[in-house]
Design an enzyme around this catalytic site. Structure first.
Site, short mmCIF file in Angstrom:
data_model
loop_
_atom_site.label_atom_id
_atom_site.label_comp_id
_atom_site.label_asym_id
_atom_site.label_seq_id
_atom_site.Cartn_x
_atom_site.Cartn_y
_atom_site.Cartn_z
N ARG A 39 0.83 -1.22 0.00
CA ARG A 39 0.00 0.00 0.00
C ARG A 39 0.86 1.28 0.00
O ARG A 39 0.48 2.29 -0.59
CB ARG A 39 -0.93 -0.03 1.23
CG ARG A 39 -1.89 1.14 1.36
CD ARG A 39 -2.90 0.88 2.46
NE ARG A 39 -3.56 2.07 2.95
CZ ARG A 39 -4.79 2.46 2.55
NH1 ARG A 39 -5.46 1.76 1.68
NH2 ARG A 39 -5.33 3.56 3.06
N ILE B 189 -7.56 7.57 -1.28
CA ILE B 189 -7.45 6.11 -1.25
C ILE B 189 -8.24 5.70 0.00
O ILE B 189 -8.10 6.32 1.06
CB ILE B 189 -5.97 5.67 -1.20
CG1 ILE B 189 -5.79 4.14 -1.11
CG2 ILE B 189 -5.21 6.28 -0.05
CD1 ILE B 189 -4.31 3.68 -1.22
N SER B 190 -9.09 4.69 -0.12
CA SER B 190 -9.98 4.32 0.99
C SER B 190 -9.20 3.75 2.18
O SER B 190 -8.10 3.21 2.02
CB SER B 190 -11.00 3.29 0.55
OG SER B 190 -11.75 3.78 -0.53
N GLN B 191 -9.84 3.84 3.34
CA GLN B 191 -9.33 3.22 4.56
C GLN B 191 -9.12 1.72 4.32
O GLN B 191 -9.98 1.08 3.68
CB GLN B 191 -10.40 3.45 5.63
CG GLN B 191 -10.12 2.88 6.98
CD GLN B 191 -11.36 2.98 7.86
OE1 GLN B 191 -12.46 3.30 7.39
NE2 GLN B 191 -11.20 2.69 9.13
N PRO B 192 -8.04 1.12 4.83
CA PRO B 192 -7.80 -0.31 4.58
C PRO B 192 -8.99 -1.21 4.93
O PRO B 192 -9.32 -2.14 4.18
CB PRO B 192 -6.59 -0.63 5.48
CG PRO B 192 -5.88 0.68 5.64
CD PRO B 192 -6.95 1.74 5.60
#
Ligand code: SAH
Length: 259
Positions: A83, A109-112
């Site tokens: 990431r 970028i989205s939260q994991p």
């Protein structure tokens, strides 16, 4: 004769003096030093990727597994994708933090955890064909590419599509098909899809995406107003019928339309 010979010896080294300003012995030492330094730097680089790997595995344990994601393939995919290489360089140290991060052009970028949740719910199998709308950094596409080699992803912002395409190749995910364009229309030439994931919030589910979903297929899409509450909707097509289920409230960047 002896004197001349000494002069000859000096002449022999004058080229080296000119080139390096060093005697051969010193030159050898300098070369050895360079080799040693190169070794130290590459060890430091290896430490760096080890450090990120450790952070990534911690992220999977504490943010994803501990919150109830237990599909082994999803956990493996998130443990594998670097990431930190999908976020801007100045944010690398925060790449494994528990939240979204900016990726430029007002996008994120989205939260994991959200990436893992949306991946798990699609039940992707190795031969499945998957469409993602909203490539952004390319990270989610890389996660999907860990599960199947038939990933199609569309991004409306040309610069993001371009960088994500290059980044996916550099990081070894060259099987991912990236296209710049308005994902509202889907990717008819590659349809139908076993799974569709939309990573920008739409006011309604784009009808072309419903059409391009295979019988028995699943779609996950945030639906709602960009300025108000949005819901992550699970859409399924069974015997030609569409069913939708609201899974959780979320906050995504808006789904845009080409002018
Ligand atoms: N999945 C991405 C994050 C996506 S952010 C990642 O892993 O990094 C949402 C992205 O959707 C943004 O890059 C935005 O430009 C893109 N987007 C918004 N509307 C779109 C549309 N109609 N078609 C394609 N991409 C769109």
């Amino acid at each position: 004769m002896a004197a001349m010979k000494r002069v000859g010896v000096q002449d022999k080294y004058s080229g080296w003096f000119f080139l390096c300003g060093l005697r051969p012995g010193a030159l050898f030492l300098a070369l050895a030093l360079c080799v040693a330094l190169a070794g130290i730097f590459s060890a430091a680089r290896a430490d760096d990727s080890d450090k990120f790997r450790k952070k990534r595995l911690q992220m999977v344990d504490s943010q994803i597994r501990d919150r109830g994601i237990n599909d082994l393939e999803t956990l493996r995919a998130l443990s594998a994708v670097p990431r930190h290489l999908f976020v801007p360089e100045y944010l690398r140290r925060q790449a494994y933090a528990d939240g979204p991060l900016p990726i430029g052009h007002g996008q994120t970028i989205s939260q994991p955890y959200i990436v893992a949740y949306m991946t798990e719910i699609l039940h992707i199998k190795p031969k499945h064909r998957v469409l993602e709308i909203g490539t952004g950094s390319g990270y989610q596409a890389a996660v999907l590419a860990e599960l199947t080699d038939q990933v199609y992803t569309m991004e409306i912002i040309p610069e993001l599509a371009d960088t994500a395409g290059k980044r996916l190749k550099e990081t070894g995910y060259s099987s991912v098909n990236v296209r710049q364009g308005d994902g509202y229309h889907g990717w008819p030439a590659a349809a139908p899809f076993d799974a569709i994931m939309v990573t920008a919030a739409a006011e309604f589910i784009p009808p072309p995406l419903l059409q391009q979903l295979k019988e028995g297929g699943r779609m996950i899409i945030p639906v709602g107003s960009p300025f108000y509450v949005q819901h992550l909707m699970l859409v399924e097509k069974k015997q030609g019928k569409i069913t939708t289920r609201s899974m959780m409230p979320v906050r995504f960047v808006p789904f845009r339309r080409a002018q």
